[in-house]
Design a protein around this motif. Sequence first.
Motif, PDB file in Angstrom:
ATOM      1  N   CYS A 219       0.853  -1.184   0.000  1.00  0.00           N
ATOM      2  CA  CYS A 219       0.000   0.000   0.000  1.00  0.00           C
ATOM      3  C   CYS A 219       0.893   1.239   0.000  1.00  0.00           C
ATOM      4  CB  CYS A 219      -0.901  -0.004   1.232  1.00  0.00           C
ATOM      5  SG  CYS A 219      -1.919   1.477   1.374  1.00  0.00           S
ATOM      6  N   LEU A 220       0.597   2.198  -0.851  1.00  0.00           N
ATOM      7  CA  LEU A 220       1.407   3.412  -0.919  1.00  0.00           C
ATOM      8  C   LEU A 220       1.012   4.434   0.142  1.00  0.00           C
ATOM      9  CD1 LEU A 220       1.779   3.863  -4.766  1.00  0.00           C
ATOM     10  CD2 LEU A 220       3.367   2.830  -3.154  1.00  0.00           C
ATOM     11  N   GLY A 221      -0.076   4.178   0.864  1.00  0.00           N
ATOM     12  CA  GLY A 221      -0.493   5.078   1.928  1.00  0.00           C
ATOM     13  C   GLY A 221       0.201   4.755   3.243  1.00  0.00           C
ATOM     14  N   CYS A 222       0.056   3.509   3.695  1.00  0.00           N
ATOM     15  CA  CYS A 222       0.599   3.112   5.003  1.00  0.00           C
ATOM     16  C   CYS A 222       1.756   2.127   4.895  1.00  0.00           C
ATOM     17  CB  CYS A 222      -0.511   2.506   5.861  1.00  0.00           C
ATOM     18  SG  CYS A 222      -1.201   0.977   5.190  1.00  0.00           S
ATOM     19  N   GLU A 223       2.093   1.708   3.680  1.00  0.00           N
ATOM     20  CA  GLU A 223       3.195   0.787   3.386  1.00  0.00           C
ATOM     21  C   GLU A 223       2.997  -0.630   3.933  1.00  0.00           C
ATOM     22  OE1 GLU A 223       7.042   2.437   4.047  1.00  0.00           O
ATOM     23  OE2 GLU A 223       6.613   4.202   2.844  1.00  0.00           O
ATOM     24  N   ARG A 224       1.749  -1.024   4.169  1.00  0.00           N
ATOM     25  CA  ARG A 224       1.473  -2.399   4.574  1.00  0.00           C
ATOM     26  C   ARG A 224       1.647  -3.311   3.370  1.00  0.00           C
ATOM     27  NH1 ARG A 224      -0.847  -5.195   8.786  1.00  0.00           N
ATOM     28  NH2 ARG A 224      -1.222  -3.205   9.789  1.00  0.00           N
ATOM     29  N   VAL A 225       2.219  -4.493   3.594  1.00  0.00           N
ATOM     30  CA  VAL A 225       2.456  -5.460   2.516  1.00  0.00           C
ATOM     31  C   VAL A 225       1.493  -6.629   2.705  1.00  0.00           C
ATOM     32  CG1 VAL A 225       4.141  -7.022   1.498  1.00  0.00           C
ATOM     33  CG2 VAL A 225       4.872  -4.785   2.323  1.00  0.00           C
ATOM     34  N   ILE A 226       0.797  -7.007   1.615  1.00  0.00           N
ATOM     35  CA  ILE A 226      -0.119  -8.140   1.669  1.00  0.00           C
ATOM     36  C   ILE A 226       0.153  -9.070   0.496  1.00  0.00           C
ATOM     37  CG2 ILE A 226      -1.936  -6.862   2.880  1.00  0.00           C
ATOM     38  CD1 ILE A 226      -3.417  -6.707   0.164  1.00  0.00           C
ATOM     39  N   MET A 227      -0.291 -10.316   0.646  1.00  0.00           N
ATOM     40  CA  MET A 227      -0.203 -11.314  -0.420  1.00  0.00           C
ATOM     41  C   MET A 227      -1.624 -11.638  -0.876  1.00  0.00           C
ATOM     42  SD  MET A 227       3.037 -12.486  -0.874  1.00  0.00           S
ATOM     43  CE  MET A 227       2.966 -14.181  -1.356  1.00  0.00           C
ATOM     44  N   LEU A 228      -1.829 -11.702  -2.187  1.00  0.00           N
ATOM     45  CA  LEU A 228      -3.119 -12.056  -2.760  1.00  0.00           C
ATOM     46  C   LEU A 228      -2.915 -13.132  -3.815  1.00  0.00           C
ATOM     47  CD1 LEU A 228      -4.533  -8.485  -3.437  1.00  0.00           C
ATOM     48  CD2 LEU A 228      -5.321 -10.047  -1.685  1.00  0.00           C
ATOM     49  N   SER A 229      -3.873 -14.049  -3.931  1.00  0.00           N
ATOM     50  CA  SER A 229      -3.807 -15.041  -5.002  1.00  0.00           C
ATOM     51  C   SER A 229      -4.028 -14.320  -6.332  1.00  0.00           C
ATOM     52  CB  SER A 229      -4.871 -16.122  -4.799  1.00  0.00           C
ATOM     53  OG  SER A 229      -6.155 -15.557  -4.907  1.00  0.00           O
ATOM     54  N   ARG A 230      -3.559 -14.907  -7.417  1.00  0.00           N
ATOM     55  CA  ARG A 230      -3.678 -14.272  -8.733  1.00  0.00           C
ATOM     56  C   ARG A 230      -5.137 -13.944  -9.093  1.00  0.00           C
ATOM     57  NH1 ARG A 230      -1.147 -13.304 -13.595  1.00  0.00           N
ATOM     58  NH2 ARG A 230       0.869 -14.001 -12.857  1.00  0.00           N
ATOM     59  N   PRO A 231      -6.083 -14.881  -8.940  1.00  0.00           N
ATOM     60  CA  PRO A 231      -7.470 -14.541  -9.305  1.00  0.00           C
ATOM     61  C   PRO A 231      -8.034 -13.380  -8.473  1.00  0.00           C
ATOM     62  CG  PRO A 231      -7.234 -16.906  -9.053  1.00  0.00           C
ATOM     63  CD  PRO A 231      -5.958 -16.289  -8.585  1.00  0.00           C
ATOM     64  N   LYS A 232      -7.752 -13.349  -7.169  1.00  0.00           N
ATOM     65  CA  LYS A 232      -8.256 -12.272  -6.316  1.00  0.00           C
ATOM     66  C   LYS A 232      -7.603 -10.936  -6.686  1.00  0.00           C
ATOM     67  CE  LYS A 232      -9.465 -11.048  -1.703  1.00  0.00           C
ATOM     68  NZ  LYS A 232     -10.156 -11.578  -0.585  1.00  0.00           N
ATOM     69  N   PHE A 233      -6.300 -10.970  -6.987  1.00  0.00           N
ATOM     70  CA  PHE A 233      -5.592  -9.750  -7.379  1.00  0.00           C
ATOM     71  C   PHE A 233      -6.167  -9.194  -8.672  1.00  0.00           C
ATOM     72  CE2 PHE A 233      -2.293  -7.660  -9.870  1.00  0.00           C
ATOM     73  CZ  PHE A 233      -1.890  -6.664  -8.989  1.00  0.00           C
ATOM     74  N   GLU A 234      -6.312 -10.041  -9.688  1.00  0.00           N
ATOM     75  CA  GLU A 234      -6.808  -9.587 -10.988  1.00  0.00           C
ATOM     76  C   GLU A 234      -8.231  -9.043 -10.886  1.00  0.00           C
ATOM     77  OE1 GLU A 234      -6.153 -12.931 -13.555  1.00  0.00           O
ATOM     78  OE2 GLU A 234      -4.057 -12.375 -13.886  1.00  0.00           O
ATOM     79  N   LYS A 235      -9.043  -9.606  -9.997  1.00  0.00           N
ATOM     80  CA  LYS A 235     -10.403  -9.127  -9.794  1.00  0.00           C
ATOM     81  C   LYS A 235     -10.411  -7.774  -9.072  1.00  0.00           C
ATOM     82  CE  LYS A 235     -14.852 -10.785  -8.146  1.00  0.00           C
ATOM     83  NZ  LYS A 235     -15.554 -11.861  -7.467  1.00  0.00           N
ATOM     84  N   SER A 236      -9.425  -7.556  -8.197  1.00  0.00           N
ATOM     85  CA  SER A 236      -9.360  -6.330  -7.398  1.00  0.00           C
ATOM     86  C   SER A 236      -8.833  -5.129  -8.170  1.00  0.00           C
ATOM     87  CB  SER A 236      -8.465  -6.550  -6.173  1.00  0.00           C
ATOM     88  OG  SER A 236      -8.992  -7.550  -5.348  1.00  0.00           O
ATOM     89  N   VAL A 237      -8.025  -5.359  -9.203  1.00  0.00           N
ATOM     90  CA  VAL A 237      -7.386  -4.257  -9.921  1.00  0.00           C
ATOM     91  C   VAL A 237      -8.393  -3.516 -10.791  1.00  0.00           C
ATOM     92  CG1 VAL A 237      -5.688  -3.667 -11.700  1.00  0.00           C
ATOM     93  CG2 VAL A 237      -5.102  -5.289  -9.921  1.00  0.00           C
ATOM     94  N   LYS A 238      -8.404  -2.196 -10.646  1.00  0.00           N
ATOM     95  CA  LYS A 238      -9.269  -1.331 -11.442  1.00  0.00           C
ATOM     96  C   LYS A 238      -8.525  -0.812 -12.657  1.00  0.00           C
ATOM     97  CE  LYS A 238     -12.012   2.873 -10.759  1.00  0.00           C
ATOM     98  NZ  LYS A 238     -12.369   3.868  -9.739  1.00  0.00           N
ATOM     99  N   GLU A 239      -7.266  -0.335 -12.439  1.00  0.00           N
ATOM    100  CA  GLU A 239      -6.469   0.215 -13.533  1.00  0.00           C
ATOM    101  C   GLU A 239      -4.988   0.272 -13.134  1.00  0.00           C
ATOM    102  OE1 GLU A 239      -7.547   4.261 -14.319  1.00  0.00           O
ATOM    103  OE2 GLU A 239      -7.326   4.844 -12.226  1.00  0.00           O
ATOM    104  N   LYS A 240      -4.142   0.403 -14.144  1.00  0.00           N
ATOM    105  CA  LYS A 240      -2.714   0.650 -13.915  1.00  0.00           C
ATOM    106  C   LYS A 240      -2.536   2.158 -13.832  1.00  0.00           C
ATOM    107  CE  LYS A 240      -0.776  -3.356 -16.231  1.00  0.00           C
ATOM    108  NZ  LYS A 240       0.169  -3.816 -17.232  1.00  0.00           N
ATOM    109  N   VAL A 241      -1.845   2.619 -12.783  1.00  0.00           N
ATOM    110  CA  VAL A 241      -1.603   4.059 -12.617  1.00  0.00           C
ATOM    111  C   VAL A 241      -0.296   4.440 -13.280  1.00  0.00           C
ATOM    112  CG1 VAL A 241      -1.292   5.906 -10.937  1.00  0.00           C
ATOM    113  CG2 VAL A 241      -2.898   4.066 -10.462  1.00  0.00           C
ATOM    114  N   GLU A 242       0.784   3.742 -12.933  1.00  0.00           N
ATOM    115  CA  GLU A 242       2.094   3.991 -13.528  1.00  0.00           C
ATOM    116  C   GLU A 242       2.583   2.688 -14.127  1.00  0.00           C
ATOM    117  OE1 GLU A 242       4.845   5.773 -10.818  1.00  0.00           O
ATOM    118  OE2 GLU A 242       3.290   7.046  -9.965  1.00  0.00           O
TER     119      GLU A 242
END
Length: 61
Positions: A35-58
């Motif tokens: 997270c770029l706000g609080c710098e917490r690091v998390i692990m997500l499975s590929r399907p959950k990650f791909e579902k969560s992503v809205k857009e690429k910023v950079e």
Amino acid sequence: MKFEIGEIVRFRKKHPCGDDRWEILRTGMDFKVKCLGCERVIMLSRPKFEKSVKEKVEVKE
């Protein structure tokens, strides 16, 4: 969508700290993101990650 280490993505839901931007630290079957706000690091499975992503910023060049 293809993802690379170092890219910044925006998630659909905001993190409890209020930011919705995440940096990709690891790719593969699981994704490690920071997270770029609080710098917490998390692990997500590929399907959950791909579902969560809205857009690429950079995009890494």
